[in-house]
Enzyme design. Structure first.
Site, PDB file in Angstrom:
ATOM      1  N   CYS A 161       0.839  -1.209   0.000  1.00  0.00           N
ATOM      2  CA  CYS A 161       0.000   0.000   0.000  1.00  0.00           C
ATOM      3  C   CYS A 161       0.872   1.257   0.000  1.00  0.00           C
ATOM      4  O   CYS A 161       1.371   1.679   1.052  1.00  0.00           O
ATOM      5  CB  CYS A 161      -0.932  -0.011   1.214  1.00  0.00           C
ATOM      6  SG  CYS A 161      -2.017   1.420   1.289  1.00  0.00           S
ATOM      7  N   CYS A 213      -0.505   4.117   2.098  1.00  0.00           N
ATOM      8  CA  CYS A 213      -0.345   3.918   3.550  1.00  0.00           C
ATOM      9  C   CYS A 213       1.103   4.115   3.976  1.00  0.00           C
ATOM     10  O   CYS A 213       1.378   4.724   5.004  1.00  0.00           O
ATOM     11  CB  CYS A 213      -0.741   2.494   3.952  1.00  0.00           C
ATOM     12  SG  CYS A 213      -2.312   1.941   3.301  1.00  0.00           S
ATOM     13  N   ASP A 214       2.042   3.584   3.207  1.00  0.00           N
ATOM     14  CA  ASP A 214       3.421   3.462   3.697  1.00  0.00           C
ATOM     15  C   ASP A 214       4.449   4.314   2.950  1.00  0.00           C
ATOM     16  O   ASP A 214       5.591   4.402   3.390  1.00  0.00           O
ATOM     17  CB  ASP A 214       3.850   1.987   3.639  1.00  0.00           C
ATOM     18  CG  ASP A 214       3.016   1.133   4.588  1.00  0.00           C
ATOM     19  OD1 ASP A 214       2.581   1.669   5.630  1.00  0.00           O
ATOM     20  OD2 ASP A 214       2.796  -0.053   4.297  1.00  0.00           O
TER      21      ASP A 214
HETATM   22  C1  LIG Z   1       0.159  -3.707   5.807  1.00  0.00           C
HETATM   23  C2  LIG Z   1      -1.005  -2.756   5.633  1.00  0.00           C
HETATM   24  C3  LIG Z   1      -0.895  -1.457   6.089  1.00  0.00           C
HETATM   25  C4  LIG Z   1      -1.952  -0.583   5.936  1.00  0.00           C
HETATM   26  N1  LIG Z   1      -1.813   0.689   6.426  1.00  0.00           N
HETATM   27  C5  LIG Z   1      -2.855   1.538   6.340  1.00  0.00           C
HETATM   28  C6  LIG Z   1      -2.756   2.856   6.865  1.00  0.00           C
HETATM   29  O1  LIG Z   1      -1.701   3.272   7.385  1.00  0.00           O
HETATM   30  N2  LIG Z   1      -3.830   3.656   6.768  1.00  0.00           N
HETATM   31  C7  LIG Z   1      -4.990   3.254   6.171  1.00  0.00           C
HETATM   32  O2  LIG Z   1      -5.948   4.030   6.121  1.00  0.00           O
HETATM   33  N3  LIG Z   1      -5.112   2.013   5.648  1.00  0.00           N
HETATM   34  C8  LIG Z   1      -4.079   1.153   5.717  1.00  0.00           C
HETATM   35  N4  LIG Z   1      -4.192  -0.091   5.182  1.00  0.00           N
HETATM   36  C9  LIG Z   1      -5.453  -0.456   4.509  1.00  0.00           C
HETATM   37  C10 LIG Z   1      -6.505  -0.820   5.567  1.00  0.00           C
HETATM   38  O3  LIG Z   1      -5.976  -1.770   6.431  1.00  0.00           O
HETATM   39  C11 LIG Z   1      -7.770  -1.337   4.893  1.00  0.00           C
HETATM   40  O4  LIG Z   1      -8.247  -0.408   3.955  1.00  0.00           O
HETATM   41  C12 LIG Z   1      -8.861  -1.586   5.943  1.00  0.00           C
HETATM   42  O5  LIG Z   1      -8.399  -2.439   6.958  1.00  0.00           O
HETATM   43  C13 LIG Z   1     -10.101  -2.186   5.310  1.00  0.00           C
HETATM   44  O6  LIG Z   1     -11.011  -2.402   6.332  1.00  0.00           O
HETATM   45  P1  LIG Z   1     -12.208  -3.441   6.221  1.00  0.00           P
HETATM   46  O7  LIG Z   1     -12.949  -3.312   7.501  1.00  0.00           O
HETATM   47  O8  LIG Z   1     -12.922  -3.262   4.946  1.00  0.00           O
HETATM   48  O9  LIG Z   1     -11.535  -4.886   6.096  1.00  0.00           O
HETATM   49  P2  LIG Z   1     -10.332  -5.617   6.812  1.00  0.00           P
HETATM   50  O10 LIG Z   1      -9.525  -4.756   7.685  1.00  0.00           O
HETATM   51  O11 LIG Z   1      -9.642  -6.357   5.719  1.00  0.00           O
HETATM   52  O12 LIG Z   1     -11.077  -6.679   7.733  1.00  0.00           O
HETATM   53  C14 LIG Z   1     -11.767  -7.757   7.194  1.00  0.00           C
HETATM   54  C15 LIG Z   1     -12.340  -8.570   8.336  1.00  0.00           C
HETATM   55  O13 LIG Z   1     -13.240  -9.533   7.824  1.00  0.00           O
HETATM   56  C16 LIG Z   1     -13.051 -10.773   8.473  1.00  0.00           C
HETATM   57  N5  LIG Z   1     -13.576 -11.799   7.580  1.00  0.00           N
HETATM   58  C17 LIG Z   1     -13.275 -12.036   6.275  1.00  0.00           C
HETATM   59  N6  LIG Z   1     -14.004 -13.069   5.808  1.00  0.00           N
HETATM   60  C18 LIG Z   1     -14.770 -13.507   6.850  1.00  0.00           C
HETATM   61  C19 LIG Z   1     -15.722 -14.554   7.024  1.00  0.00           C
HETATM   62  N7  LIG Z   1     -16.043 -15.381   6.017  1.00  0.00           N
HETATM   63  N8  LIG Z   1     -16.294 -14.705   8.234  1.00  0.00           N
HETATM   64  C20 LIG Z   1     -15.997 -13.858   9.257  1.00  0.00           C
HETATM   65  N9  LIG Z   1     -15.109 -12.854   9.163  1.00  0.00           N
HETATM   66  C21 LIG Z   1     -14.505 -12.686   7.979  1.00  0.00           C
HETATM   67  C22 LIG Z   1     -11.547 -10.815   8.758  1.00  0.00           C
HETATM   68  O14 LIG Z   1     -11.260 -11.729   9.807  1.00  0.00           O
HETATM   69  C23 LIG Z   1     -11.304  -9.357   9.147  1.00  0.00           C
HETATM   70  O15 LIG Z   1     -11.611  -9.187  10.502  1.00  0.00           O
HETATM   71  C24 LIG Z   1      -3.160  -1.002   5.315  1.00  0.00           C
HETATM   72  C25 LIG Z   1      -3.280  -2.314   4.854  1.00  0.00           C
HETATM   73  C26 LIG Z   1      -2.218  -3.190   5.010  1.00  0.00           C
HETATM   74  C27 LIG Z   1      -2.362  -4.624   4.534  1.00  0.00           C
END
Ligand SMILES: Cc1cc2nc3c(=O)[nH]c(=O)nc-3n(C[C@H](O)[C@H](O)[C@H](O)COP(=O)(O)OP(=O)(O)OC[C@H]3O[C@@H](n4cnc5c(N)ncnc54)[C@H](O)[C@@H]3O)c2cc1C
Length: 326
Positions: free
Chosen positions: A140, A143-144
């Site tokens: 990302c 992000c980084d």
């Molecule tokens: C290394 C890294 C660094 C990042 N740094 C930043 C940053 O500095 N700032 C920023 O804004 N964004 C950052 N991001 C991006 C950010 O993490 C994502 O945009 C954000 O987390 C998305 O949120 P979400 O709630 O959609 O999903 P996610 O955070 O991906 O969460 C998905 C959830 O769904 C659950 N899940 C999936 N399938 C199932 C299922 N079948 N049953 C039950 N549970 C399930 C998982 O267990 C998880 O809890 C970063 C991403 C990464 C990988």
């Protein structure tokens, strides 16, 4: 086989910023949300040490700490946060059915999907090692990238996102080397032209990553090879960015929800509504553009408000809660 069948008003799948924000709003609106965390409690942010762009943290925060705070905030309003993986859904009837760990059946008036998307990596041992160490591998740039100001980095990828991220990095970094496997970009002509015309981006076509090099703690370079000649060489860099795509965690919804060709859930623009009434989507599971914690949280809020209004329209005894706005 189901051991018990439970009925819930609002089921939230996923515990990233989208899921927890939906839980905060739904709990404050008396929807008694039940949230299943899945195998990655806290979601993608638990894999990063530094989050500097989420509003409200002037000194930054670690990903795990931020997610523990979001969970605590949801539980403060009695959101029911549970362990469990949703293995199957049936959205064909008026009551939506969801199965936890293939056994427990839950019947839901509304479902909020917040299952996120997973970044794809090359799969090299050295890449995974420095990714886990937080030592210079990232998927990302937004992000980084900031952590690599005035440094030299490599980015792998050839699509529109890779070009966009390379261009983003070029404004922060001294030099960006772009590794492209084929002899052409997959990206649109306009995006490819943008990177080609950027002075501090060097593009290496027909090139692949052999190994991410490091000192055991942080990345110090990348060894690449030309896939036509076999010739190898090392590029000294401090950051290794991978931009080869994401896989939305949406397989279990196939056949019920409209998905795009990559698997992202298609929502009605400007809302969290899916093609199935009472099923809403938030976060990265429907977002191939922004993919940020703050946008995930924002759409989590939208999903809870849409679910609340759906319930109120369906059942005149369920009142839209004023507490949402208090
Ligand atoms: C290394 C890294 C660094 C990042 N740094 C930043 C940053 O500095 N700032 C920023 O804004 N964004 C950052 N991001 C991006 C950010 O993490 C994502 O945009 C954000 O987390 C998305 O949120 P979400 O709630 O959609 O999903 P996610 O955070 O991906 O969460 C998905 C959830 O769904 C659950 N899940 C999936 N399938 C199932 C299922 N079948 N049953 C039950 N549970 C399930 C998982 O267990 C998880 O809890 C970063 C991403 C990464 C990988």
């Amino acid at each position: 086989m189901s051991d018990t069948i439970e009925r819930v008003k609002c089921l939230i799948i996923g515990s990233g910023p989208a899921g927890y924000t939906a839980a905060i709003y739904a709990a404050r609106a008396n929807m008694n949300p039940v949230l299943y965390q899945g195998t990655q409690p806290g979601g993608q942010l638990t894999t990063t040490n530094e989050v500097e762009n989420f509003p409200g943290y002037p000194d930054g925060v670690t990903g795990p700490e931020m997610m523990m705070q979001l969970q605590a905030q949801a539980q403060r309003f009695d959101a029911d946060v549970r362990d469990g993986w949703i293995t199957k859904v049936d959205f064909s009837g008026s009551i939506h059915k969801v199965w936890v760990n293939d056994t427990k059946e839950i019947q839901c008036d509304t479902v909020i999907i917040s299952t996120g998307a997973s970044a794809k990596y090359l799969g090299l041992d050295s890449e995974q090692k420095y990714l886990k160490l937080g030592g210079g591998v990232s998927a990302c740039a937004v992000c980084d990238g900031f952590f690599y100001r005035n440094q030299e980095v490599v980015i792998v990828g050839a699509g529109d996102s890779a070009c966009e991220e390379a261009h983003y990095l070029s404004k922060l970094c001294k030099k960006v080397t772009m590794i492209v496997r084929r002899d052409v970009f997959r990206a649109s002509k306009i995006m490819a032209a943008r990177v080609k015309n950027t002075e501090n981006i060097e593009i290496l076509f027909n090139t692949e990553t052999d190994e991410v090099l490091g000192d055991g703690q942080v990345v110090t370079g990348v060894r690449v090879f030309n896939n036509k000649t076999g010739e190898k060489h090392e590029i000294p860099v401090t950051g290794f960015f991978v931009a080869i795509g994401h896989k939305p965690n949406t397989d279990i919804f196939k056949g019920f929800l409209d998905l795009d060709e990559t698997g992202y859930i298609i929502n009605t623009p400007g809302t969290s509504k899916t093609n199935i009434e009472g099923v809403f989507v938030s976060g990265d599971a429907a977002d191939h553009v922004y993919r940020q914690a703050v946008t995930a949280a924002g759409t989590g809020c939208m999903a809870a408000l849409d679910a609340e209004r759906y319930l109120a329209a369906k059942d005149s005894t369920f009142e839209v809660s004023t507490s949402t706005y208090n």
